[in-house]
Design a protein around this motif. Structure first.
Motif, PDB file in Angstrom:
ATOM      1  N   GLU A 119       8.970   0.808  11.075  1.00 14.97           N
ATOM      2  CA  GLU A 119      10.284   1.166  10.549  1.00 14.97           C
ATOM      3  C   GLU A 119      10.821   2.432  11.217  1.00 14.97           C
ATOM      4  O   GLU A 119      11.772   3.043  10.720  1.00 14.97           O
ATOM      5  CB  GLU A 119      10.195   1.392   9.035  1.00 14.97           C
ATOM      6  N   ASN A 120      10.166   2.824  12.335  1.00 10.82           N
ATOM      7  CA  ASN A 120      10.600   3.999  13.098  1.00 10.82           C
ATOM      8  C   ASN A 120      10.389   5.299  12.335  1.00 10.82           C
ATOM      9  O   ASN A 120      11.153   6.252  12.471  1.00 10.82           O
ATOM     10  CB  ASN A 120      12.066   3.876  13.516  1.00 10.82           C
ATOM     11  N   LEU A 121       9.325   5.347  11.531  1.00  9.72           N
ATOM     12  CA  LEU A 121       9.037   6.512  10.705  1.00  9.72           C
ATOM     13  C   LEU A 121       7.608   6.992  10.925  1.00  9.72           C
ATOM     14  O   LEU A 121       6.701   6.198  11.169  1.00  9.72           O
ATOM     15  CB  LEU A 121       9.226   6.181   9.221  1.00  9.72           C
ATOM     16  N   LEU A 122       7.409   8.297  10.818  1.00 10.08           N
ATOM     17  CA  LEU A 122       6.084   8.901  10.811  1.00 10.08           C
ATOM     18  C   LEU A 122       5.782   9.377   9.403  1.00 10.08           C
ATOM     19  O   LEU A 122       6.661   9.885   8.707  1.00 10.08           O
ATOM     20  CB  LEU A 122       6.016  10.093  11.771  1.00 10.08           C
ATOM     21  N   TYR A 123       4.519   9.244   8.990  1.00 10.99           N
ATOM     22  CA  TYR A 123       4.137   9.726   7.658  1.00 10.99           C
ATOM     23  C   TYR A 123       3.953  11.243   7.689  1.00 10.99           C
ATOM     24  O   TYR A 123       4.318  11.946   6.753  1.00 10.99           O
ATOM     25  CB  TYR A 123       2.851   9.056   7.192  1.00 10.99           C
ATOM     26  N   VAL A 124       3.321  11.755   8.730  1.00 10.60           N
ATOM     27  CA  VAL A 124       3.166  13.181   9.056  1.00 10.60           C
ATOM     28  C   VAL A 124       2.003  13.868   8.334  1.00 10.60           C
ATOM     29  O   VAL A 124       1.173  14.523   8.964  1.00 10.60           O
ATOM     30  CB  VAL A 124       4.464  13.985   8.806  1.00 10.60           C
ATOM     31  N   LEU A 136       5.127   1.805   8.341  1.00  6.36           N
ATOM     32  CA  LEU A 136       6.092   2.900   8.516  1.00  6.36           C
ATOM     33  C   LEU A 136       6.482   3.063   9.981  1.00  6.36           C
ATOM     34  O   LEU A 136       7.654   3.249  10.311  1.00  6.36           O
ATOM     35  CB  LEU A 136       5.497   4.210   7.992  1.00  6.36           C
ATOM     36  N   HIS A 137       5.491   2.992  10.856  1.00  7.12           N
ATOM     37  CA  HIS A 137       5.787   3.153  12.287  1.00  7.12           C
ATOM     38  C   HIS A 137       6.706   2.040  12.771  1.00  7.12           C
ATOM     39  O   HIS A 137       7.580   2.282  13.620  1.00  7.12           O
ATOM     40  CB  HIS A 137       4.483   3.152  13.089  1.00  7.12           C
ATOM     41  N   ASN A 147       0.806  -1.217   0.000  1.00  2.91           N
ATOM     42  CA  ASN A 147       0.000   0.000   0.000  1.00  2.91           C
ATOM     43  C   ASN A 147       0.840   1.267   0.000  1.00  2.91           C
ATOM     44  O   ASN A 147       0.333   2.348   0.289  1.00  2.91           O
ATOM     45  CB  ASN A 147      -0.935   0.011   1.218  1.00  2.91           C
ATOM     46  N   ILE A 148       2.128   1.146  -0.331  1.00  2.00           N
ATOM     47  CA  ILE A 148       3.010   2.305  -0.412  1.00  2.00           C
ATOM     48  C   ILE A 148       3.655   2.338  -1.788  1.00  2.00           C
ATOM     49  O   ILE A 148       4.145   1.314  -2.279  1.00  2.00           O
ATOM     50  CB  ILE A 148       4.098   2.263   0.680  1.00  2.00           C
ATOM     51  N   LEU A 155      -4.051   2.696   7.060  1.00  3.07           N
ATOM     52  CA  LEU A 155      -3.483   2.338   8.363  1.00  3.07           C
ATOM     53  C   LEU A 155      -2.492   1.196   8.243  1.00  3.07           C
ATOM     54  O   LEU A 155      -1.498   1.139   8.984  1.00  3.07           O
ATOM     55  CB  LEU A 155      -4.611   1.961   9.330  1.00  3.07           C
ATOM     56  N   SER A 156      -2.721   0.283   7.319  1.00  2.00           N
ATOM     57  CA  SER A 156      -1.759  -0.797   7.091  1.00  2.00           C
ATOM     58  C   SER A 156      -0.417  -0.225   6.653  1.00  2.00           C
ATOM     59  O   SER A 156       0.644  -0.641   7.133  1.00  2.00           O
ATOM     60  CB  SER A 156      -2.300  -1.762   6.033  1.00  2.00           C
TER      61      SER A 156
END
Length: 701
Positions: free
Chosen positions: A250-255, A247-248, A186-187, A241-242
């Motif tokens: 992977e220690n990342l925020l989409y923002v 991303l979360h 989904n990315i 959300l999936s």
């Protein structure tokens, strides 16, 4: 730090077991939990994943020829032009002069250039031939190109709008680094990274090369609201959300989630434009946030950007979609539940979902509500063996017949009884001390000792500290306590319990236990419409919710009908609900007994009596219980006959006796004398013999 307390991102994990930074569940190991899990090792849970069947349920969207989407006059709106260094407005029209697309900031002299860098026909990186601009955003121009090495393959090139904007260049670097190591269905996928000579002597411009995702953005879907249904909003939300949960991890925020950044393609829902992505613990980068989809400035200053701020933006995105969905009636329990999920996602920081997976799990439950699919096993409430019934599913005892004006009760249990029959929360291993007190509270409620139960709940609140007011388990047990404090069918206590159960439902909109509790409270308060709505929702999806079937039957039988025909229709619906109780249910026999009792409840028809005569021999009852029910049926038949309702049935048979007044009296007399033998005292025995003598047919002397 005490042993056994989990640590994540250098902070102790709260009592709910979730890290406030990354939003992931952390077990109590006593050692620091690493926040990043390599993507190759991560696996989504069932609630995280959106399967092909869900995607295929979405409306079909036309995927236009990409070449037709190229802008004929690509320009950045003037009111979007700001200096990359100081943030001042640049290039604005002045005294009749046209807006400037390139120049220097009047505040600090920083150069700006918002013109497209690439023209149609340019070859970038020796491989990608530009067709033109597709769109512009806060960080970069998006170009459509073809891959000359792969015929008929379209790609997207994304550069920086203003190459002089150092912040934008840093964010583009982040997007490149992020996308090159991400792999999620989904990315959007990055396929290359290339440089291309810029204007003048300023050096090369850098471009990301991404797969072209054909389809419509959710913003464009909003232009066709006739395509939307409630379940589509849920599917979009779960797909987003999936991606964000990945991303979360992977220690990342989409923002910066908005409807513009999600594409409904021909094969998949894709999250695009990761230019604002940042590390979870990044507190220094200037965020790119869209008004209407960003958290409050107060939250931003207090907590920074977190997993919960990503959840907030998803909630805002779904709210935009739901508000545009035609026919999304709040009267439907499923739609109401979706609204509650969105409300919690956009609530204050403390009340919001702690992770994308947690919100997705609730959306999956709501999807099952909307589509009337059987719910998954709850992870928050235990399956209760208790039946929320006070006699409708039991054989009337001798006491029923020793009263001179016998009345069959509705079966609605008193609140203090219902308090011990409602589902119990699953124990939380992270809160052993709290669970001990809540278990004590439930034990005291079952013993009808509300004072001691209140004290146990108070101790649990002290252990939880400030978080007690947000803890749904406390709200649930306070609801049970209010019911336990009731005297008879006291509406005041039911109203207090209702407010507590509503708080639990707001926290977990997809859970069935709060709906059952609220249905019961509505029934006690006399709101049959609301009780019916909730009971029907539960029973239509889950034949294990037998308490809901009994509640549904009670409400239908007690509904005020305009005439006898309407009351009879309600009665048939109540019987149909109880007939659906499966044979494997522990309450199957109770449901069958309840049907017999409903059949002989007014208004009684010949069809009722004929049906019950067939059912009675099929019940697995001891001889005493069978005789008690037989007495009930014979009494109803005699009353029916005496009321002039024999019709064409006159002369037929009931339990082997002729359907005449003489035959029914004789049979009922026999039944009364038989059940009199069950009496344990002379007074009750005498009453039943008197009943037998009263119905004995007259004989000639």
């Amino acid at each position: 730090m005490s042993a056994g307390v989990p640590i994540c991102h250098g902070l102790p994990v709260g009592p709910n077991g979730f890290c406030d930074v990354c939003g992931h569940s952390r077990v109590a190991t006593g050692t620091e939990v690493k926040p990043v899990v390599p993507s190759s090792q991560r696996r989504g849970t069932d609630s995280d994943l959106v399967g092909d069947s869900e995607f295929r349920s979405l409306p079909t969207v036309e995927t236009p020829d990409p070449a037709t989407l190229v802008l004929t006059d690509p320009k950045v709106p003037v009111d979007h032009q700001f200096c990359g260094r100081c943030g001042a407005e640049v290039g604005r029209p002045y005294r009749g002069q046209p807006a400037l697309r390139a120049g220097f900031c009047e505040e600090d002299g920083e150069p700006f250039d918002f013109r497209p860098k690439l023209a149609a026909g340019e070859l970038v990186g020796g491989q990608y031939q530009v067709l033109g601009c597709l769109a512009h955003g806060g960080l970069g121009w998006v170009y459509l190109a073809t891959d000359t090495h792969l015929p008929d393959k379209y790609v997207v090139l994304k550069g920086v709008i203003d190459r002089h904007n150092a912040g934008a260049r840093r964010l583009a670097q982040v997007e490149r680094d992020v996308l090159t190591r991400l792999d999620h269905p989904n990315i959007v996928r990055i396929v290359d990274f290339v440089a291309h000579p810029g204007r003048g002597a300023d050096g090369d411009d850098e471009y990301l090369v991404m797969d072209y995702v054909g389809g419509l953005s959710l913003r464009e879907v909003l232009k066709h609201p006739e395509l939307l249904r409630v379940e589509h909003v849920i599917t979009y939300g779960r797909a987003i959300l999936s991606a964000l949960d990945y991303l979360h991890g992977e220690n990342l925020l989409y923002v910066d989630m908005t409807p513009n950044n999600v594409i409904h393609g021909d094969k998949r829902v894709k999250v695009i434009d990761l230019g604002a992505t940042r590390a979870i613990d990044d507190r220094d980068s200037v965020p790119v946030l869209t008004p209407g989809y960003r958290v409050s400035e107060r939250e931003h200053q207090t907590h920074g950007l977190t997993v919960r701020s990503d959840v907030y933006s998803v909630g805002c995105t779904l709210r935009t979609l739901l508000d545009a969905t035609p026919g999304a009636s709040a009267a439907e329990v499923g739609t109401e539940s979706l609204d509650l999920v969105i409300t919690r996602a956009t609530d204050d920081y403390e009340r919001r979902f702690t992770s994308a997976a947690e919100m997705s799990e609730q959306l999956d439950g709501v999807r099952r509500e909307v589509l009337f699919l059987r719910p998954r096993r709850s992870v928050r409430f235990e399956n209760t063996p208790e039946l929320l019934d006070a006699g409708l599913g039991t054989v009337p005892g001798l006491a029923y017949w020793t009263e001179r004006d016998p009345v069959l009760g509705s079966g609605l249990p008193e609140p203090r009884v219902a308090a011990s029959k409602l589902p119990l929360p699953q124990p939380d291993a992270l809160d052993d001390a709290v669970e001990v007190e809540l278990t004590r509270a439930r034990a005291r409620i079952e013993l009808h000792d509300p004072r001691a139960a209140d004290q146990a709940i108070g101790r649990a609140k002290e252990l939880l500290g400030p978080g007690a007011e947000q803890d749904w388990r406390i709200a649930w047990h306070l609801g049970l306590l209010h019911l336990a404090e009731g005297d008879g069918l006291e509406p005041r206590k039911a109203a207090q319990a209702k407010s507590r159960f509503e708080a639990v439902r707001k926290a977990w909109p997809a859970e069935d236990a709060p709906k059952l509790a609220l249905g019961y409270c509505a029934e006690v308060l006399g709101d049959r419409v609301e009780a019916l709505r909730l009971y029907q929702n539960l029973w239509a999806r889950d034949d294990g919710q037998v308490s809901a079937a009994f509640g549904l039957a009670r409400c239908l039988l007690g509904a005020t009908g305009k005439d006898e025909e309407e009351r009879r229709e309600h009665k048939e619906k109540a019987i149909a609900a109880l007939d659906e109780v499966p044979g494997i249910s522990r309450h199957y026999d109770a449901a069958r007994i309840a049907v017999v009792r409903l059949r002989v409840a007014a208004p009684v028809s010949q069809a009722d009596l004929e049906d019950v005569a067939k059912r009675l021999p099929e019940l697995f009852l001891d001889n005493e219980s069978l005789e008690l029910l037989t007495t009930l049926v014979r009494h109803a038949a005699l009353e029916y006959l005496r009321g002039g309702g024999a019709g064409g049935w006159h002369g037929g048979e009931l339990f082997g006796a002729p359907v005449t007044e003489h035959g029914l009296r004789k049979g009922l007399e026999k039944s009364f004398r038989r059940i009199a033998g069950q009496a344990r005292d002379e007074h009750r025995y005498g009453d039943l013999v008197d009943r037998a003598n009263e119905v004995r047919p007259l004989t000639l002397r």
